[in-house]
Motif scaffolding. Sequence first.
Motif, PDB file in Angstrom:
ATOM      1  N   PHE A 164      21.195  52.665  85.515  1.00 50.09           N
ATOM      2  CA  PHE A 164      21.132  54.070  85.941  1.00 50.09           C
ATOM      3  C   PHE A 164      21.281  55.010  84.741  1.00 50.09           C
ATOM      4  CE2 PHE A 164      22.220  52.469  90.314  1.00 50.09           C
ATOM      5  CZ  PHE A 164      21.018  52.870  90.885  1.00 50.09           C
ATOM      6  N   CYS A 165      22.128  54.627  83.779  1.00 51.53           N
ATOM      7  CA  CYS A 165      22.288  55.457  82.572  1.00 51.53           C
ATOM      8  C   CYS A 165      20.955  55.572  81.824  1.00 51.53           C
ATOM      9  CB  CYS A 165      23.328  54.867  81.633  1.00 51.53           C
ATOM     10  SG  CYS A 165      25.008  55.089  82.208  1.00 51.53           S
ATOM     11  N   SER A 166      20.173  54.484  81.827  1.00 51.84           N
ATOM     12  CA  SER A 166      18.918  54.500  81.065  1.00 51.84           C
ATOM     13  C   SER A 166      17.909  55.496  81.647  1.00 51.84           C
ATOM     14  CB  SER A 166      18.317  53.095  80.996  1.00 51.84           C
ATOM     15  OG  SER A 166      17.754  52.742  82.246  1.00 51.84           O
ATOM     16  N   TYR A 167      18.088  55.900  82.907  1.00 43.23           N
ATOM     17  CA  TYR A 167      17.172  56.875  83.520  1.00 43.23           C
ATOM     18  C   TYR A 167      17.554  58.317  83.203  1.00 43.23           C
ATOM     19  CZ  TYR A 167      15.817  52.837  86.355  1.00 43.23           C
ATOM     20  OH  TYR A 167      15.399  51.612  86.777  1.00 43.23           O
ATOM     21  N   ILE A 168      18.737  58.508  82.637  1.00 45.72           N
ATOM     22  CA  ILE A 168      19.183  59.882  82.377  1.00 45.72           C
ATOM     23  C   ILE A 168      19.522  60.089  80.901  1.00 45.72           C
ATOM     24  CG2 ILE A 168      19.949  60.588  84.681  1.00 45.72           C
ATOM     25  CD1 ILE A 168      22.725  59.524  83.984  1.00 45.72           C
ATOM     26  N   ARG A 169      18.743  59.433  80.055  1.00 41.50           N
ATOM     27  CA  ARG A 169      18.908  59.608  78.606  1.00 41.50           C
ATOM     28  C   ARG A 169      18.467  61.013  78.231  1.00 41.50           C
ATOM     29  NH1 ARG A 169      17.917  54.687  75.776  1.00 41.50           N
ATOM     30  NH2 ARG A 169      16.704  55.827  74.244  1.00 41.50           N
ATOM     31  N   LYS A 170      19.169  61.607  77.293  1.00 43.52           N
ATOM     32  CA  LYS A 170      18.763  62.934  76.815  1.00 43.52           C
ATOM     33  C   LYS A 170      18.860  62.954  75.299  1.00 43.52           C
ATOM     34  CE  LYS A 170      19.710  67.830  77.558  1.00 43.52           C
ATOM     35  NZ  LYS A 170      20.576  68.796  78.244  1.00 43.52           N
ATOM     36  N   PRO A 171      17.735  63.162  74.619  1.00 39.99           N
ATOM     37  CA  PRO A 171      17.773  63.166  73.155  1.00 39.99           C
ATOM     38  C   PRO A 171      18.147  64.544  72.589  1.00 39.99           C
ATOM     39  CG  PRO A 171      15.500  63.240  73.942  1.00 39.99           C
ATOM     40  CD  PRO A 171      16.370  63.337  75.150  1.00 39.99           C
ATOM     41  N   TYR A 172      18.833  64.564  71.474  1.00 38.69           N
ATOM     42  CA  TYR A 172      19.075  65.800  70.717  1.00 38.69           C
ATOM     43  C   TYR A 172      18.649  65.574  69.275  1.00 38.69           C
ATOM     44  CZ  TYR A 172      21.670  68.126  74.425  1.00 38.69           C
ATOM     45  OH  TYR A 172      22.016  68.737  75.594  1.00 38.69           O
TER      46      TYR A 172
END
Length: 362
Positions: A164-172
């Motif tokens: 589930f974490c892999s679906y909500i990755r957010k890059p900066y």
Amino acid sequence: MIVCEKCFCDTEIISVIRNKEDIGNCPMCKSKNVHIYDTDKYEDLSIMFDELISIYTPITQLLNSYPKSDTRLLKSELIKNWNIFNRKSEADVYNIITEICKEKYEYNAELFDQPIGIQELYEQDYLAKHSLLTTNSWEDFVDALKTKNRFHTHYINLELLERFCSYIRKPYKAGECFYRCRISTEEGIPMDKMGAPPIEYTTDGRANAKGIRCLYLGDSAETTIYETRAGAYDFVTVGKFKLKKDIIVVDLKRINQISPFIEELDCLEYAINKEHLNKINNEMGRIMRRSDSALDYIPTQYITDFVKSITHNEVAEYAGIEYKSVMHENGYNLAIFNPELFECIDTKIYKIDMIDYRKHVM
Ligand SMILES: [Zn+2]
């Protein structure tokens, strides 16, 4: 029927509609010059929705043991439980969905017109394998962490949580700036003292246990001032922090808003975990009171520590977590695992003139 990109808020659906490159006016939401989608011409959305809808069973086919109180009409379910439509009217959603899935509607109208439920929500064997908390509730999990076994609980399926974490990755990107506030004197705090405290001064927080350093940042100076809960006439110093290299964080704000149409996602598994994912989201955003004990931070510390432990090719995958601010509407916070990823490049001193206390009688 013509619908448009503005009729939806699901990112996967919007991207399908945009890819068609048909521009026009939308009779449903009245938007002008937008990407439109003709349900008589294309099938993409039918295929996507057919899969989602097929996780439901009409009430006449649910087992007798299924609680009738836990059934509802598809149009309400789609509005209440899924973040797909920009339309809040059940009639609009019903009309759109029966047009998109007209073939399914022809041979299975019950799914659209009668109360529905998800049979697997009450199947112990299925839950044991596919539920984030196996057959436990969120409350059981919290109680087990606090009072039974803090570091090696079997109440949570970590493999599933990682997915589930892999679906909500957010890059900066390197160079992005965030803020951090501390109560100070009129003279302020020097830049080199604005970062995360040294180990001996760490205290329990939402994303770190005492003894573990963590850099808490906010999206704006205002969010961080609210989060600090400074009193009237206090002075505060707000530091501006610049990111030194590209990172990826887990955006927990979106944990209950993952699109059900992501290709590799199992809709049914996601649907039965929605309630647990909502609980994680609420727990991250829960307001802490002075009287709360350090034990209340344990569930979020557990989840944060797990995110921190996820690796890819032996390198830590995530640099931190992002969660909504409970003190400042629309603001959000970042908890960064390695404080050295940021440098403080500027500070400003503010005096708090007034606090707007709002209250209600209990
Ligand atoms: Zn529209």
